[in-house]
Design a protein around this motif. Structure first.
Motif, PDB file in Angstrom:
ATOM      1  N   UNK A  46      -3.859  -2.152   5.971  1.00 24.93           N
ATOM      2  CA  UNK A  46      -3.542  -2.502   4.579  1.00 24.93           C
ATOM      3  C   UNK A  46      -2.354  -1.701   4.061  1.00 24.93           C
ATOM      4  N   UNK A  47      -2.212  -0.467   4.520  1.00 19.42           N
ATOM      5  CA  UNK A  47      -1.105   0.380   4.072  1.00 19.42           C
ATOM      6  C   UNK A  47       0.261  -0.171   4.490  1.00 19.42           C
ATOM      7  N   UNK A  48       0.271  -1.075   5.443  1.00 19.70           N
ATOM      8  CA  UNK A  48       1.521  -1.653   5.946  1.00 19.70           C
ATOM      9  C   UNK A  48       2.018  -2.839   5.117  1.00 19.70           C
ATOM     10  N   UNK A  49       1.199  -3.295   4.161  1.00 17.98           N
ATOM     11  CA  UNK A  49       1.524  -4.530   3.442  1.00 17.98           C
ATOM     12  C   UNK A  49       1.507  -4.330   1.934  1.00 17.98           C
ATOM     13  N   UNK A  50       2.208  -5.221   1.254  1.00 18.81           N
ATOM     14  CA  UNK A  50       2.212  -5.231  -0.208  1.00 18.81           C
ATOM     15  C   UNK A  50       1.205  -6.243  -0.745  1.00 18.81           C
ATOM     16  N   UNK A  51       0.054  -6.305  -0.098  1.00 22.53           N
ATOM     17  CA  UNK A  51      -1.040  -7.163  -0.566  1.00 22.53           C
ATOM     18  C   UNK A  51      -2.277  -6.286  -0.706  1.00 22.53           C
ATOM     19  N   UNK A  52      -3.274  -6.796  -1.372  1.00 23.15           N
ATOM     20  CA  UNK A  52      -4.486  -6.009  -1.613  1.00 23.15           C
ATOM     21  C   UNK A  52      -5.273  -5.790  -0.326  1.00 23.15           C
ATOM     22  N   UNK A  53      -6.121  -4.767  -0.350  1.00 21.48           N
ATOM     23  CA  UNK A  53      -6.995  -4.522   0.802  1.00 21.48           C
ATOM     24  C   UNK A  53      -7.925  -5.706   1.058  1.00 21.48           C
ATOM     25  N   UNK A  54      -8.491  -6.330  -0.014  1.00 19.75           N
ATOM     26  CA  UNK A  54      -9.312  -7.516   0.257  1.00 19.75           C
ATOM     27  C   UNK A  54      -8.524  -8.640   0.938  1.00 19.75           C
ATOM     28  N   UNK A  55      -7.252  -8.773   0.595  1.00 20.13           N
ATOM     29  CA  UNK A  55      -6.425  -9.800   1.247  1.00 20.13           C
ATOM     30  C   UNK A  55      -6.264  -9.479   2.732  1.00 20.13           C
ATOM     31  N   UNK A  56      -6.028  -8.218   3.052  1.00 16.90           N
ATOM     32  CA  UNK A  56      -5.907  -7.821   4.458  1.00 16.90           C
ATOM     33  C   UNK A  56      -7.241  -8.054   5.171  1.00 16.90           C
ATOM     34  N   UNK A  57      -8.344  -7.761   4.498  1.00 14.03           N
ATOM     35  CA  UNK A  57      -9.662  -8.009   5.096  1.00 14.03           C
ATOM     36  C   UNK A  57      -9.858  -9.491   5.399  1.00 14.03           C
ATOM     37  N   UNK A  58      -9.377 -10.348   4.509  1.00 19.56           N
ATOM     38  CA  UNK A  58      -9.492 -11.796   4.765  1.00 19.56           C
ATOM     39  C   UNK A  58      -8.651 -12.187   5.983  1.00 19.56           C
ATOM     40  N   UNK A  59      -7.454 -11.609   6.094  1.00 22.64           N
ATOM     41  CA  UNK A  59      -6.617 -11.887   7.267  1.00 22.64           C
ATOM     42  C   UNK A  59      -7.311 -11.405   8.546  1.00 22.64           C
ATOM     43  N   UNK A  60      -7.917 -10.241   8.481  1.00 21.54           N
ATOM     44  CA  UNK A  60      -8.640  -9.724   9.647  1.00 21.54           C
ATOM     45  C   UNK A  60      -9.813 -10.633  10.022  1.00 21.54           C
ATOM     46  N   UNK A  61     -10.483 -11.172   9.027  1.00 20.13           N
ATOM     47  CA  UNK A  61     -11.597 -12.090   9.293  1.00 20.13           C
ATOM     48  C   UNK A  61     -11.085 -13.348  10.012  1.00 20.13           C
ATOM     49  N   UNK A  62      -9.955 -13.896   9.553  1.00 11.96           N
ATOM     50  CA  UNK A  62      -9.380 -15.085  10.197  1.00 11.96           C
ATOM     51  C   UNK A  62      -9.009 -14.765  11.646  1.00 11.96           C
TER      52      UNK A  62
END
Length: 108
Positions: free
Chosen positions: A32-48
């Motif tokens: 998440x620290x690598x992106x300008x999106x929220x942690x929940x958004x990164x979690x959704x990407x990880x789920x996909x």
């Protein structure tokens, strides 16, 4: 190989996540620290990515460490290669056909 793999690869954030975990295991927070999106958004990407089989995780105390699962990428690469060979052959045949037509018109 499923359409899920290509759908997962369609997103630039998910492709970058794959690059990061290919270099080594990472926590969701590190990713998440690598992106300008929220942690929940990164979690959704990880789920996909996990559902597509591109990423797996293991528990380390209270953390999940994510890592690349290369199998589906290799499958996708082989499919792309087969498809590329098919279309290259078809385009070569079209080029030969058009060259023949052009020669016939020139000779007429």
């Amino acid at each position: 190989m499923t359409d899920e793999v290509f759908e997962a690869l369609a997103d630039p954030i998910r492709r970058r996540v794959l690059e990061l975990v290919a270099a080594g295991e990472r926590t969701a927070g590190e990713l998440a620290a690598e992106f300008d999106v929220s942690r929940p958004a990164v979690s959704r990407h990880l789920r996909v990515l996990t559902e597509a089989g591109l990423v797996t995780w293991r528990s380390d105390a209270q953390r999940r460490l994510y890592r690349l699962e290369p199998g589906p990428l290799a499958d996708a690469g082989r499919w792309i290669e087969r498809t590329r060979d098919h279309w290259a052959a078809r385009l070569d045949a079209l080029e030969r056909h058009l060259d023949q037509e052009e020669e016939q018109e020139h000779d007429a």
